[in-house]
Write an enzyme that holds these catalytic residues in place. Structure first.
Site, short mmCIF file in Angstrom:
data_model
loop_
_atom_site.label_atom_id
_atom_site.label_comp_id
_atom_site.label_asym_id
_atom_site.label_seq_id
_atom_site.Cartn_x
_atom_site.Cartn_y
_atom_site.Cartn_z
N ASP A 103 0.87 -1.18 0.00
CA ASP A 103 0.00 0.00 0.00
C ASP A 103 0.91 1.23 0.00
O ASP A 103 1.79 1.35 0.86
CB ASP A 103 -0.88 -0.01 1.26
CG ASP A 103 -2.23 0.65 1.02
OD1 ASP A 103 -3.26 0.09 1.44
OD2 ASP A 103 -2.25 1.73 0.38
N ASP A 210 -2.85 4.80 -2.56
CA ASP A 210 -3.90 5.40 -1.73
C ASP A 210 -4.25 6.81 -2.19
O ASP A 210 -3.36 7.65 -2.36
CB ASP A 210 -3.36 5.47 -0.29
CG ASP A 210 -4.40 5.86 0.71
OD1 ASP A 210 -5.33 5.08 0.91
OD2 ASP A 210 -4.30 6.96 1.28
N GLU A 262 -6.33 3.89 -5.82
CA GLU A 262 -7.60 4.13 -5.15
C GLU A 262 -7.96 5.57 -5.47
O GLU A 262 -7.22 6.48 -5.13
CB GLU A 262 -7.50 3.94 -3.63
CG GLU A 262 -8.87 3.97 -3.00
CD GLU A 262 -8.94 4.73 -1.72
OE1 GLU A 262 -8.07 5.57 -1.48
OE2 GLU A 262 -9.86 4.48 -0.94
N HIS A 331 -10.89 -2.66 3.44
CA HIS A 331 -10.80 -2.27 4.86
C HIS A 331 -11.59 -1.01 5.18
O HIS A 331 -11.66 -0.58 6.33
CB HIS A 331 -9.33 -2.04 5.21
CG HIS A 331 -8.73 -0.92 4.43
ND1 HIS A 331 -8.51 -0.98 3.08
CD2 HIS A 331 -8.37 0.32 4.80
CE1 HIS A 331 -8.02 0.17 2.66
NE2 HIS A 331 -7.93 0.97 3.68
N ASP A 332 -12.20 -0.42 4.12
CA ASP A 332 -13.02 0.79 4.34
C ASP A 332 -14.51 0.51 4.18
O ASP A 332 -15.33 1.35 4.57
CB ASP A 332 -12.67 1.87 3.29
CG ASP A 332 -11.28 2.45 3.47
OD1 ASP A 332 -10.72 2.93 2.47
OD2 ASP A 332 -10.76 2.41 4.61
#
Ligand code: ISL
Length: 584
Positions: A103, A210, A262, A331-332
């Protein structure tokens, strides 16, 4: 396409598995997951049939946003382990044919990063690494400092924080402990190149990037009214495209490194540019539309779900992009069986139906830890049990606006990112086999029956359904890379076709899904138009094997004019050659 490009596109045949390390597997009893814990579970991961890992941040972090606030980009947080542990993980994964993707969180750092600490003291060369501005009301003697503009952040409230040391405001699109880096500064971009090389030299295969579409802020002018004021000044700006192209050309391409961005609130047009191979920026992007069908704003404000709305949005992206990143959880996001399924009365069947949706679309699937066993949203009963900084920031804002607790809790419970962050449920022992210590976040009580060990040997389990479906997909060029055609949909039902790739003997498939608790009768025109004609056969030559159901989550193998509650069926076209795969 050159050999390098083809080799580079390994990710088109991959199935990714996302690990949120904090909640995956603890090895030393401190109540948090760690790298040795991940290594101890690699056989379980490999048994699923996945071929790449996406690891959420492992870097040193004060954990204001659980690792998405990085204080050292070239290290491993000691609570997760060491760089040597990381190297062992990469090697052990490689032994199982699994690549590792990190990430990359470079829109912002932690405010405890040495860069920020030096920048607030105006120490060179860091003084200009962040976005600092004086208050807007210089002449005002009210003593109240007014932020430089009206921007709001993704975690609600002003996007500016006053710093007493520097005597200026700094920009933070997320939490105040996550100051945004200044991408007008070439020195920042050079730092990022060094970070990428550091991890690529340690054998990572690429990066999940991210909020990568927010890097370059074109202007600091006031934003237009909206959920996130100021967004139009920094979302998918030309400056960001330029930076991504520079990173791809200077660092990523020489390593054949993969990137998936993302891209919050991305439009199709923006996504086309960001992931266009000809532009050399990102390989894939994560969009959000398909997960917000039943929400008013992002993950907030539930409203009725409609299958036809979901199919329309999926069609836009399946047809709009050459290749999709296919995800239903991360994870969100809330757990998909609780979000779009029925985790009370049709838990297993709806979890399997949703697996069919994700694994029969065109693109690269990303499965999130615990999704493969049908983990559900948390069973918390109060805000005190919540860890997520986003949830607490939103609660504070709503409280200030006089919203009563019951409504605050309802809004947060259905949207909190902690729904996906409770520890993975490995078995029915205390703390679900996740830790021998006190888990950092509550373990769902349903771990007593909903766990990996209970499903591993059960051929009818969600886990074994995922395993078979992933195998089926691996054997089907059509399911992986064939065309996508929407067929029919209404409030509850959808059907779509996957059409054969050129030159393949793998025929077409028709996918039927019921997103409701009711048996749905299929209107006659749907059946005749959607079912392939067994007489015609793919080429009209030789004996034809009739269409056959290769996936069923109810055991039924014929589409008889109706779909049972939460039923999924995948019908393979009639072919000249019998199907020799193993049905799911
Ligand atoms: O999920 C979201 C949109 O519906 C947002 O909550 C989310 O914050 C946004 O998509 C950005 O997410 C990424 O960056 C954040 C971090 O908190 C998230 O975990 C990460 O996925 C800031 O780094």
């Amino acid at each position: 396409m050159t050999e390098a490009t083809l080799a580079h596109q390994w990710w088109k045949d991959a199935v990714f598995y996302q690990i949120y390390p904090r909640s995956f597997q603890d090895s030393n009893g401190d109540g948090r997951g760690d790298i040795p814990g991940i290594i101890s579970r690699l056989d379980e991961i490999a048994a699923l049939g996945v071929t790449a890992l996406w690891l959420s941040p492992l870097y040193p972090s004060p954990d204001a946003d659980n690792g998405y606030d990085i204080s050292d980009y070239r290290g491993i947080d000691p609570r997760y382990g060491t760089l040597e542990d990381f190297d062992r993980l990469v090697a052990a994964a490689k032994e199982r044919g699994i690549r590792v993707v990190m990430d990359l969180v470079i829109n912002h750092t932690s405010d405890e990063h040495p860069w920020f600490q030096a920048s607030r003291r105006r120490e060179e060369p860091y003084a200009d690494y962040y976005i600092w501005r004086p208050p807007r009301n210089l002449g005002d003697d009210s003593g109240d400092r007014e932020p430089p503009n009206n921007w709001t952040g993704f975690f609600m409230g002003s996007a500016w924080e006053w710093d007493d040391v520097r005597q200026e405001f700094y920009l933070h699109l997320f939490d105040k402990k996550q100051p945004d880096l200044n991408y007008h500064n070439p020195a920042v971009i050079e730092e990022i190149k060094g970070i990428l090389k550091f991890w690529l030299d340690r054998g990572v295969a690429g990066f999940r990037c991210d909020v990568i579409s927010l890097l370059y802020k074109s202007s600091l002018e006031d934003g237009k009214p909206g959920a996130i004021r100021g967004l139009e000044h920094y979302k998918a700006q030309p400056g960001t495209h330029k930076i991504l192209h520079e990173l791809r050309h200077a660092v990523l391409d020489p390593y054949n490194a993969f990137t998936v961005g993302e891209t919050v609130m991305v439009t199709l047009e923006e996504a086309k540019d960001l992931s266009d191979p000809g532009r050399g920026e990102l390989d894939l992007v994560f969009y959000f539309d398909h997960l917000e069908v039943d929400r008013l704003v992002a993950r907030y404000g539930p409203k009725p779900f409609r299958a036809d709305t979901l199919l329309r949005r999926l069609t836009t992206w399946q047809r709009g992009l050459d290749w999709n990143a296919l995800y239903l959880e991360n994870h969100d996001q809330p757990r998909i069986v609780s979000h779009y399924g029925n985790d009370r009365h049709y838990w297993s069947r709806s979890a399997q139906m949703l697996a069919v949706l994700q694994l029969t679309l065109r693109g690269t699937p990303f499965i999130y830890q615990g999704q493969e066993i049908g983990m559900t949203n948390f069973d918390f009963t109060s805000l005190d049990q919540i860890n997520d900084v986003e949830s607490h920031n939103i609660d504070r804002l709503l409280r200030r606006r006089g919203v009563p607790y019951s409504l605050r809790w309802y809004l947060i419970k259905t949207a909190s990112r902690d729904n996906a962050r409770t520890p993975v449920q490995w078995d029915s022992s205390e703390h679900a086999g996740f830790t021998t210590g006190q888990p950092w976040l509550g373990v769902n009580a349903n771990a007593s029956w909903l766990n990996y060990a209970a499903q591993d040997g059960d051929p009818k389990s969600v886990l074994n359904f995922y395993r078979r479906l992933i195998r089926l997909r691996a054997a089907s060029p059509t399911l992986r890379a064939g065309g996508f055609e929407p067929l029919i949909a209404d409030r509850a039902v959808m059907a779509y076709r996957r059409t054969p790739t050129a030159g393949s003997t793998d025929p077409g498939y028709t996918v039927w899904l019921n997103f409701s608790d009711q048996t749905q009768r299929l209107k006659q025109p749907w059946l005749t138009s959607a079912m392939s004609d067994p007489e015609a056969g793919p080429t009209g030559a030789g004996p034809v094997h009739p269409p056959e159901c290769v996936v069923s989550n109810t055991g039924r193998r014929r589409l008889d004019g109706c779909l049972l509650p939460w039923e999924a069926m995948v019908i393979r076209d009639g072919t000249a050659t019998p199907w020799r795969g193993d049905a799911a």
